[in-house]
Design an enzyme around this catalytic site. Sequence first.
Site, PDB file in Angstrom:
ATOM      1  N   GLU A  47      10.912 -25.169 -70.276  1.00 45.76           N
ATOM      2  CA  GLU A  47      11.250 -24.640 -68.902  1.00 45.76           C
ATOM      3  C   GLU A  47      10.805 -25.559 -68.075  1.00 45.76           C
ATOM      4  O   GLU A  47       9.434 -25.815 -67.982  1.00 45.76           O
ATOM      5  CB  GLU A  47      11.063 -23.221 -68.523  1.00 45.76           C
ATOM      6  N   ASP A  58       5.094 -18.074 -57.627  1.00 44.93           N
ATOM      7  CA  ASP A  58       3.968 -18.469 -58.243  1.00 44.93           C
ATOM      8  C   ASP A  58       2.402 -18.285 -57.900  1.00 44.93           C
ATOM      9  O   ASP A  58       2.289 -18.251 -56.522  1.00 44.93           O
ATOM     10  CB  ASP A  58       4.051 -20.181 -58.446  1.00 44.93           C
TER      11      ASP A  58
END
Lengths: 277, 417
Positions: A47, A58
Amino acid sequence: MADELKDVFSKKKKLKLMTHVLAGYPDLKTSQEWIMGLAESGADLIEIQIPFSDPLADGPTIMAANHLALKNGITPQKFFELAWSIKGAMTVPFIFMTYANIAYAMGMERFVSLSAESGASGLIMPDLPFDERNFDLFSCAKKYGLSVIPVVSAGISSSRLKKILNRTEGFLYITLRVGITGAVKRIEREGLEFIQRVREMTSLPLAAGFGISSEKHLDLLQGKVDMVVIGSHLIDLFHSSGLSAVLNFIKRCKARTRRDRTRSHTYHHGIGRLSQG
Amino acid sequence: MKRNKMKKQSPNSSHRYFGEYGGRFVPEMLIPALEEMERAYFFYKENRAFQQELDNLRRNYSGRPTPLYFAENLTELGRGCKIYLKLESLNHTGAHKINNVLGQALLAKKMGKTCVIAETGAGQHGLATAAVCAKLGLKCRIFMGEKDMKRQYPNVFFMRLSGAEIVPVKDGAKTLKDAVNAALKYWIEHLKDTHYLLGSALGPFPYPVMVRDFQSVIGSEVMEQLRKCEKRLPDVLVACVGGGSNSIGFFYPFLHNKDIELYAVEAGGRGPEKGENAIRFGKNPRTGIVQGYRSYFILDENGQVLPTHSVSAGLDYAGIGPELAYLYDTGRVCFDSVSDQEALSGFQILCREEGILPALESAHAVAYALKIAGNFSRKEIMVINISGRGEKDLFIAARELDAENWLKFLNEETENG
Ligand SMILES: Cc1ncc(COP(=O)(O)O)c(C=O)c1O
């Protein structure tokens, strides 16, 4: 769905590894070595994240890495050049992950077509839900032969989950926590229960991630999901001990997934306090 | 005003949009919380007991209605229309922010939340949140950029007195945008017991609608008050615009009346160069999808959010609420900017002429209003929204306007221990 993704899950029954890498972190050249190294060290799927200034899903590790990569000059254009340059040499399939604004800035369709041309098999866009007007990523990706990988978490309503499952072609990405990315010490019961809930609703391959930071976590997920996703922990490792430590960790994880499955059940390290669910 | 009857979620997403703008661009894990909020909000919007409770708090806790004051000296100075000031600065905690805070905090209680988090730039939203949480017995955590903590220190001090925990945000430029990111992320991790009390009319649906509705009390009161004293509607409204909560709340009840001119004043900062201002609607405005909503943002060509600057922390933000984005496209609201220096002179002028100390944010509106007042006739009526009061800007103003004496005072204070 992209055939490469089908192939990832058709091979044997063992647990697959999806490893995350941030393009341009800490710089373009290192991230290229990082990607190639992951492929050689046993990743089944890679990824690759394209940096964004405001990465909503995040945690501190990946956010700081985004900011550093941007400071060191990564742009979407350089990213696609990088992808283009490695696609011939890649021995495992890869998917792109980024936030909606990066694709929006270049035009959603152009982003998807460039991704397809650069060899990606799929896309993850965590801040683009399937039901926003004018932004049907699923249809657009399908046109270019890409799979959209939805990211889902405990707490989602069953009706919403069904709608997502109906659209999903590659695999489903389950977060082990309702939270942002970042390595954690243990995997909580809530995540495992959610896996169970999804498993009963679909025969799609399932990947689980968010927080995985030890080979022992893999034992816990062995047999429950088809693939694990390792992200923040790799960046933490890079930070403390460099790229070789990252690749060694992946090698150890790979070895772990090859172990006899019946034995793995004796490991109880890394299991969350069951009362905390 | 059309009444919004959305008890159930409609089958498509259009109720989340103003034209092209708005939406709910968040990770799937936030959607259950946003849907819970949407259901609760539209339920309590029609609930008489809730509205009475809110009304009671507005009157007796916040001190509403706030005055609509005829500024005779400012009118004289403007050499044009009659100028009224809507004194949101006289709200408890000193700004319009509490209008939204009271509504959302009550809603949080109804939803059974025990903790409230909020971002703050100028500290006014944080202060209002801290105060209301203290009153309602909610645990309160405020995210504030480190740079803003320094420049708005008086508010940090007062927030702590009200029992709020202040979380310094050290990411990015350490200002409002970074505080919003930090709050959103904390929220994702604590959805069960925590309500995110967003402070402006932006973010994912339902925030832009909910915050606008709670702030519309400003415009509704102005309408009522002018009807009493002038027996007519205003001709021009002027407000400063950061995320857009004071302006949209002020404008909203007047939107349908196209004869009324609406001006929203952005932070021109130190000049037009990149990074020196917080002008979203400059030469080449860009749209994007950031912090959960589609709107105009200050972005580079690749979609990365750029740093901003303003002397006023409350306007120092790269995005703008989606409804205002739509009103920009339709031309209904006119956007313009004034510089840091012009805002500082607006600050001084209002003190000198009317004895009213505005927040530096609101001073932008004052400075701009004086620029355009001459374009209107004596018969016409302008209302400026004084969104907040200026005590929080003590240190900034002192440095800019009276550095020498101020330094002397500070030195003496330090020597006295
Ligand atoms: C007094 C005051 N006015 C205006 C603003 C700008 O925000 P908004 O555009 O949401 O009204 C702020 C924000 O902190 C503020 O404190």
